[in-house]
Design a protein around this motif. Structure first.
Motif, PDB file in Angstrom:
ATOM      1  N   THR A  47      41.899  18.398  70.121  1.00  0.00           N
ATOM      2  CA  THR A  47      40.496  17.984  70.031  1.00  0.00           C
ATOM      3  C   THR A  47      39.738  18.941  69.121  1.00  0.00           C
ATOM      4  N   VAL A  48      38.714  18.426  68.484  1.00  0.00           N
ATOM      5  CA  VAL A  48      37.778  19.273  67.744  1.00  0.00           C
ATOM      6  C   VAL A  48      36.416  18.592  67.715  1.00  0.00           C
ATOM      7  N   ASN A  49      35.400  19.392  68.013  1.00  0.00           N
ATOM      8  CA  ASN A  49      34.027  18.862  68.046  1.00  0.00           C
ATOM      9  C   ASN A  49      33.060  19.855  67.443  1.00  0.00           C
ATOM     10  N   PHE A  50      32.076  19.312  66.744  1.00  0.00           N
ATOM     11  CA  PHE A  50      30.990  20.167  66.256  1.00  0.00           C
ATOM     12  C   PHE A  50      30.169  20.591  67.467  1.00  0.00           C
ATOM     13  N   MET A  51      29.939  21.902  67.626  1.00  0.00           N
ATOM     14  CA  MET A  51      29.193  22.367  68.794  1.00  0.00           C
ATOM     15  C   MET A  51      27.738  22.669  68.478  1.00  0.00           C
ATOM     16  N   LEU A  52      27.514  23.540  67.494  1.00  0.00           N
ATOM     17  CA  LEU A  52      26.127  23.828  67.144  1.00  0.00           C
ATOM     18  C   LEU A  52      26.005  24.494  65.787  1.00  0.00           C
ATOM     19  N   GLY A  53      24.820  24.372  65.206  1.00  0.00           N
ATOM     20  CA  GLY A  53      24.479  25.075  63.981  1.00  0.00           C
ATOM     21  C   GLY A  53      23.492  26.165  64.368  1.00  0.00           C
ATOM     22  N   ALA A  54      23.971  27.414  64.361  1.00  0.00           N
ATOM     23  CA  ALA A  54      23.121  28.520  64.803  1.00  0.00           C
ATOM     24  C   ALA A  54      22.239  28.999  63.661  1.00  0.00           C
ATOM     25  N   THR A  55      20.970  29.177  63.940  1.00  0.00           N
ATOM     26  CA  THR A  55      20.059  29.717  62.928  1.00  0.00           C
ATOM     27  C   THR A  55      19.674  31.155  63.275  1.00  0.00           C
ATOM     28  N   SER A  56      20.066  31.603  64.450  1.00  0.00           N
ATOM     29  CA  SER A  56      19.833  33.012  64.772  1.00  0.00           C
ATOM     30  C   SER A  56      21.013  33.527  65.587  1.00  0.00           C
ATOM     31  N   ILE A  57      21.183  34.831  65.583  1.00  0.00           N
ATOM     32  CA  ILE A  57      22.318  35.462  66.254  1.00  0.00           C
ATOM     33  C   ILE A  57      22.306  35.170  67.751  1.00  0.00           C
ATOM     34  N   LYS A  58      21.126  34.924  68.282  1.00  0.00           N
ATOM     35  CA  LYS A  58      21.003  34.661  69.730  1.00  0.00           C
ATOM     36  C   LYS A  58      21.712  33.377  70.135  1.00  0.00           C
ATOM     37  N   GLN A  59      21.838  32.446  69.170  1.00  0.00           N
ATOM     38  CA  GLN A  59      22.459  31.159  69.501  1.00  0.00           C
ATOM     39  C   GLN A  59      23.983  31.179  69.379  1.00  0.00           C
ATOM     40  N   VAL A  60      24.534  32.281  68.874  1.00  0.00           N
ATOM     41  CA  VAL A  60      25.984  32.363  68.684  1.00  0.00           C
ATOM     42  C   VAL A  60      26.685  32.372  70.042  1.00  0.00           C
ATOM     43  N   PRO A  61      27.683  31.480  70.243  1.00  0.00           N
ATOM     44  CA  PRO A  61      28.373  31.456  71.530  1.00  0.00           C
ATOM     45  C   PRO A  61      29.046  32.790  71.830  1.00  0.00           C
ATOM     46  N   SER A  62      28.964  33.220  73.078  1.00  0.00           N
ATOM     47  CA  SER A  62      29.718  34.416  73.499  1.00  0.00           C
ATOM     48  C   SER A  62      30.333  34.074  74.848  1.00  0.00           C
ATOM     49  N   ASP A  63      31.197  33.045  74.810  1.00  0.00           N
ATOM     50  CA  ASP A  63      31.781  32.494  76.033  1.00  0.00           C
ATOM     51  C   ASP A  63      33.234  32.923  76.233  1.00  0.00           C
ATOM     52  N   GLY A  64      33.672  33.916  75.425  1.00  0.00           N
ATOM     53  CA  GLY A  64      35.037  34.416  75.582  1.00  0.00           C
ATOM     54  C   GLY A  64      36.078  33.631  74.806  1.00  0.00           C
ATOM     55  N   LEU A  71      34.485  37.284  67.767  1.00  0.00           N
ATOM     56  CA  LEU A  71      35.026  37.059  66.424  1.00  0.00           C
ATOM     57  C   LEU A  71      36.322  37.850  66.242  1.00  0.00           C
ATOM     58  N   LYS A  72      37.406  37.138  65.897  1.00  0.00           N
ATOM     59  CA  LYS A  72      38.716  37.783  65.788  1.00  0.00           C
ATOM     60  C   LYS A  72      39.165  38.000  64.361  1.00  0.00           C
ATOM     61  N   GLY A  73      38.531  37.313  63.419  1.00  0.00           N
ATOM     62  CA  GLY A  73      38.942  37.486  62.037  1.00  0.00           C
ATOM     63  C   GLY A  73      38.090  36.663  61.096  1.00  0.00           C
ATOM     64  N   VAL A  74      38.114  37.069  59.833  1.00  0.00           N
ATOM     65  CA  VAL A  74      37.400  36.336  58.794  1.00  0.00           C
ATOM     66  C   VAL A  74      38.414  35.886  57.748  1.00  0.00           C
ATOM     67  N   VAL A  75      38.441  34.587  57.480  1.00  0.00           N
ATOM     68  CA  VAL A  75      39.262  34.057  56.399  1.00  0.00           C
ATOM     69  C   VAL A  75      38.346  34.017  55.173  1.00  0.00           C
ATOM     70  N   TYR A  76      38.643  34.853  54.179  1.00  0.00           N
ATOM     71  CA  TYR A  76      37.775  34.943  52.998  1.00  0.00           C
ATOM     72  C   TYR A  76      38.419  34.203  51.828  1.00  0.00           C
ATOM     73  N   LEU A  77      37.750  33.165  51.360  1.00  0.00           N
ATOM     74  CA  LEU A  77      38.313  32.335  50.293  1.00  0.00           C
ATOM     75  C   LEU A  77      37.834  32.746  48.911  1.00  0.00           C
ATOM     76  N   VAL A  78      38.797  32.844  48.011  1.00  0.00           N
ATOM     77  CA  VAL A  78      38.466  33.043  46.600  1.00  0.00           C
ATOM     78  C   VAL A  78      39.186  31.936  45.826  1.00  0.00           C
TER      79      VAL A  78
END
Ligand SMILES: Nc1nc2c(ncn2[C@@H]2O[C@H](COP(=O)(O)OP(=O)(O)O)[C@@H](O)[C@H]2O)c(=O)[nH]1
Ligand SMILES: [Mg+2]
Length: 196
Positions: free
Chosen positions: A5-22, A109-116
């Motif tokens: 499954t995959v679902n769009f959850m939210l578009g955060a506009t501030s750090i406070k909205q970032v999920p921290s649910d583990g 956050l476990k990692g950043v995939v940086y695209l070039v």
């Protein structure tokens, strides 16, 4: 990797909205048009992340909640593209700050995939952005995107150039959202970052 499954959850506009649910998060970063959204869709096997011919459009930090066939849940995080020339400098700085803030503060956050883009070898903004988030200690995985755009000879030279330019320990993994080249290999790296 099979995604159930995959679902769009939210578009955060501030750090406070970032999920921290583990639930572990993996973020995708790079210049506008580097192919972030397309790569996320290729990995998920589903067109859920909006791709765009209009660079610089993503302003929010978009969270997609997915689960693989083994029942592991994770977020793919679509960060705003960096360094887009056609928005004001204030807006660019604002977005750079938001990205840095997210990378430094997101607990899950476990990692950043940086695209070039494999054809570009890295721009000033790529080096600046990577240096800006290095201190966070979050692993950064450099990916050469749009691999299908080069022929075999160019492809090998371009990977060598990226290794040199970014001081990588080995050649970067190259991917194509179009041909799906490198997608299974990238999943292996991602599973390791997410501890699956
Ligand atoms: N040929 C090719 N085009 C790609 C690839 N990935 C993305 N694109 C194209 O590049 C443009 C920007 O892609 P997008 O995923 O929206 O980039 P983003 O701004 O980094 O999210 C779109 O026109 C995509 O169709 C790829 O692997 N191969
Ligand atoms: Mg995008």
């Amino acid at each position: 990797m099979q995604i159930s499954t995959v679902n769009f959850m939210l578009g955060a506009t501030s750090i406070k909205q970032v999920p921290s649910d583990g639930i572990p998060q993996l973020a995708f970063l790079g210049r506008s048009n580097a192919g972030k959204s397309s790569l996320m869709n290729a990995l998920l096997g589903k067109t859920i992340v909006k791709t765009s011919g209009t660079p610089g459009k993503t302003r929010e930090i978009n969270f997609f909640l997915a689960e693989n066939s083994l029942g592991n849940a994770f977020y793919f995080v679509d960060l705003p593209g960096v360094g887009y020339a056609k928005v004001s400098i204030t807006m660019r700085d604002d977005m750079a700050e938001r990205i840095k803030n997210y990378v430094e503060k997101a607990r899950d956050l476990k990692g950043v995939v940086y695209l070039v883009d494999i054809r570009h070898g890295g721009h000033k903004i790529d080096f600046e952005t990577i240096n800006g988030i290095k201190n966070s200690g979050i692993p950064i995985l450099l990916i050469a995107s749009k691999a299908d755009k080069l022929n075999q000879g160019e492809f090998i030279a371009a990977k060598k150039k990226l290794k040199e330019n970014f001081g990588l320990p080995e050649l970067p993994l190259a991917t194509s959202a179009k041909t799906k080249k490198g997608i299974p290999e990238l999943w292996e790296e991602i599973n390791e970052l997410l501890c699956f």
